[in-house]
Design a protein around this motif. Sequence first.
Motif, PDB file in Angstrom:
ATOM      1  N   LEU A 153      10.882 -11.149 -13.089  1.00  0.00           N
ATOM      2  CA  LEU A 153       9.994 -11.125 -11.923  1.00  0.00           C
ATOM      3  C   LEU A 153      10.784 -11.015 -10.618  1.00  0.00           C
ATOM      4  O   LEU A 153      10.356 -10.320  -9.691  1.00  0.00           O
ATOM      5  N   LEU A 154      11.919 -11.698 -10.531  1.00  0.00           N
ATOM      6  CA  LEU A 154      12.765 -11.579  -9.343  1.00  0.00           C
ATOM      7  C   LEU A 154      13.285 -10.148  -9.178  1.00  0.00           C
ATOM      8  O   LEU A 154      13.315  -9.616  -8.062  1.00  0.00           O
ATOM      9  N   ILE A 155      13.667  -9.521 -10.267  1.00  0.00           N
ATOM     10  CA  ILE A 155      14.172  -8.149 -10.207  1.00  0.00           C
ATOM     11  C   ILE A 155      13.069  -7.198  -9.750  1.00  0.00           C
ATOM     12  O   ILE A 155      13.276  -6.359  -8.867  1.00  0.00           O
ATOM     13  N   VAL A 156      11.888  -7.342 -10.335  1.00  0.00           N
ATOM     14  CA  VAL A 156      10.760  -6.476  -9.958  1.00  0.00           C
ATOM     15  C   VAL A 156      10.370  -6.713  -8.504  1.00  0.00           C
ATOM     16  O   VAL A 156      10.105  -5.758  -7.757  1.00  0.00           O
ATOM     17  N   MET A 173      12.144  -3.197  -1.795  1.00  0.00           N
ATOM     18  CA  MET A 173      12.943  -2.047  -1.380  1.00  0.00           C
ATOM     19  C   MET A 173      12.101  -0.793  -1.195  1.00  0.00           C
ATOM     20  O   MET A 173      12.505   0.126  -0.493  1.00  0.00           O
ATOM     21  N   SER A 174      10.939  -0.748  -1.828  1.00  0.00           N
ATOM     22  CA  SER A 174      10.136   0.474  -1.772  1.00  0.00           C
ATOM     23  C   SER A 174       9.461   0.609  -0.415  1.00  0.00           C
ATOM     24  O   SER A 174       9.346  -0.340   0.350  1.00  0.00           O
ATOM     25  N   SER A 209      15.190  -1.219   7.854  1.00  0.00           N
ATOM     26  CA  SER A 209      14.764  -2.591   8.151  1.00  0.00           C
ATOM     27  C   SER A 209      15.588  -3.575   7.323  1.00  0.00           C
ATOM     28  O   SER A 209      16.103  -3.252   6.256  1.00  0.00           O
ATOM     29  N   SER A 210      15.699  -4.795   7.829  1.00  0.00           N
ATOM     30  CA  SER A 210      16.503  -5.802   7.135  1.00  0.00           C
ATOM     31  C   SER A 210      15.876  -6.192   5.793  1.00  0.00           C
ATOM     32  O   SER A 210      16.584  -6.590   4.867  1.00  0.00           O
ATOM     33  N   ALA A 235      15.867  -7.467  -0.007  1.00  0.00           N
ATOM     34  CA  ALA A 235      15.477  -6.944  -1.319  1.00  0.00           C
ATOM     35  C   ALA A 235      16.675  -6.801  -2.279  1.00  0.00           C
ATOM     36  O   ALA A 235      16.583  -7.240  -3.430  1.00  0.00           O
ATOM     37  N   PRO A 236      17.798  -6.232  -1.839  1.00  0.00           N
ATOM     38  CA  PRO A 236      18.943  -6.176  -2.769  1.00  0.00           C
ATOM     39  C   PRO A 236      19.463  -7.563  -3.142  1.00  0.00           C
ATOM     40  O   PRO A 236      19.906  -7.777  -4.276  1.00  0.00           O
TER      41      PRO A 236
END
Length: 132
Positions: free
Chosen positions: A54-57, A63-64, A79-80, A86-87
């Motif tokens: 869930l954290l990865i998704v 990021m999208s 944007s930050s 996000a990364p």
Amino acid sequence: MAITKKQTNQKVSPRADNTVAAQTPLNKSQKSKVEKESMPMSKMNYILMGISLLLIVLGFMLMSGSGNEGATFNNDVFSSRRIVVAPFITFIGFLCMIPAILYKGKRADDVPSPLDVINTSAPASNIIVKSK
């Protein structure tokens, strides 16, 4: 040679030296114990792996967004949220996946009973019992 009822209920399996050995059938509690031992991971492993996934998704969703359209420049691309937050969340998700896979919880046969600890910790001559 007479065959008893107990001998007829036993399963027979060949050995490597071509002799036959009698095996007693497993009861339900033994079968469930064998099934539990053959499971590579416990329920807690799957829960931790689900949280990591869930954290990865979530990181990829953060990021999208829309990109540049034609000749117009979109400041949202830098944007930050998209280049820092996000990364970082995605990286934390990947890092959490490793312990989630390797986690080995306490099993009933791994935990010694209190009497075993007392009996093996010291010789009986060293135990002092105080009474009131």
